[in-house]
Design a protein around this motif. Structure first.
Motif, PDB file in Angstrom:
ATOM      1  N   ILE A 253      -9.747  -1.800   3.465  1.00 32.31           N
ATOM      2  CA  ILE A 253      -8.868  -1.034   4.333  1.00 32.31           C
ATOM      3  C   ILE A 253      -9.584  -0.902   5.665  1.00 32.31           C
TER       4      ILE A 253
ATOM      5  N   LEU B 129      -0.467   5.779   7.766  1.00 29.21           N
ATOM      6  CA  LEU B 129      -0.930   6.873   6.919  1.00 29.21           C
ATOM      7  C   LEU B 129      -0.229   8.163   7.304  1.00 29.21           C
TER       8      LEU B 129
ATOM      9  N   THR C  91      -3.516  11.658   1.073  1.00 29.71           N
ATOM     10  CA  THR C  91      -3.846  10.640   2.088  1.00 29.71           C
ATOM     11  C   THR C  91      -5.313  10.220   2.092  1.00 29.71           C
TER      12      THR C  91
ATOM     13  N   THR D  41      -6.488   1.851  -7.143  1.00 27.26           N
ATOM     14  CA  THR D  41      -6.574   2.954  -6.197  1.00 27.26           C
ATOM     15  C   THR D  41      -7.840   2.796  -5.380  1.00 27.26           C
TER      16      THR D  41
ATOM     17  N   LEU E  38      -5.376   5.552  -1.821  1.00 29.88           N
ATOM     18  CA  LEU E  38      -4.294   4.601  -1.556  1.00 29.88           C
ATOM     19  C   LEU E  38      -4.060   3.740  -2.790  1.00 29.88           C
TER      20      LEU E  38
ATOM     21  N   PRO F 286       0.228   5.348   0.081  1.00 31.35           N
ATOM     22  CA  PRO F 286      -0.743   6.453   0.118  1.00 31.35           C
ATOM     23  C   PRO F 286      -0.381   7.544  -0.893  1.00 31.35           C
TER      24      PRO F 286
ATOM     25  N   VAL G 107       0.852  -1.191   0.000  1.00 35.69           N
ATOM     26  CA  VAL G 107       0.000   0.000   0.000  1.00 35.69           C
ATOM     27  C   VAL G 107       0.884   1.236   0.000  1.00 35.69           C
TER      28      VAL G 107
END
Length: 114
Positions: free
Chosen positions: A54, A114, A32, A78, A35, A28, A26
């Motif tokens: 997620i 993140l 943010t 995405t 992803l 970001p 993953v």
């Protein structure tokens, strides 16, 4: 990019019960809120369905995607987070490979920040 072709099967293709994630990562985007999920699978004899979620730390789903009869061995998708999340948060990608007739054949989780 290699992909499933029923007329010219990959010589290394495996049956459904042996399909696995070889890579799952993953990344970001700068905002943010999106992803990039990098996926690489073992070559397969039959296209699998793929499920991605997620989760936050409490396993609440923040984003999800379901791909029916995927034909690519390697790709990037995405995912868009449904709600605004604070940066500096620990999240988990939960991914599954499944077939309609056999169910889930492989699952993998990837923790990321993140």
């Amino acid at each position: 990019m290699k992909r499933f072709n029923p007329l010219q099967p990959d010589p290394e293709a495996v049956p459904p019960e042996e399909v696995r994630f070889l890579e799952l990562k993953v990344v970001p985007w700068e905002d943010t809120h999106r992803l990039k999920v990098h996926v690489r699978l073992t070559p397969f004899q039959k296209p699998p369905d793929l499920e991605f979620e997620i989760w936050d730390i409490e396993k609440k789903a923040l984003a999800s995607a379901y791909i029916v009869e995927n034909i690519d061995f390697e790709f990037v998708i995405t995912l868009h987070l449904r709600v605004k999340t604070e940066s500096n948060q620990d999240l988990t990608l939960h991914a599954s490979i499944l077939y309609e007739d056999t169910g889930v054949v492989h699952e993998k989780e990837v923790a990321f920040h993140l």
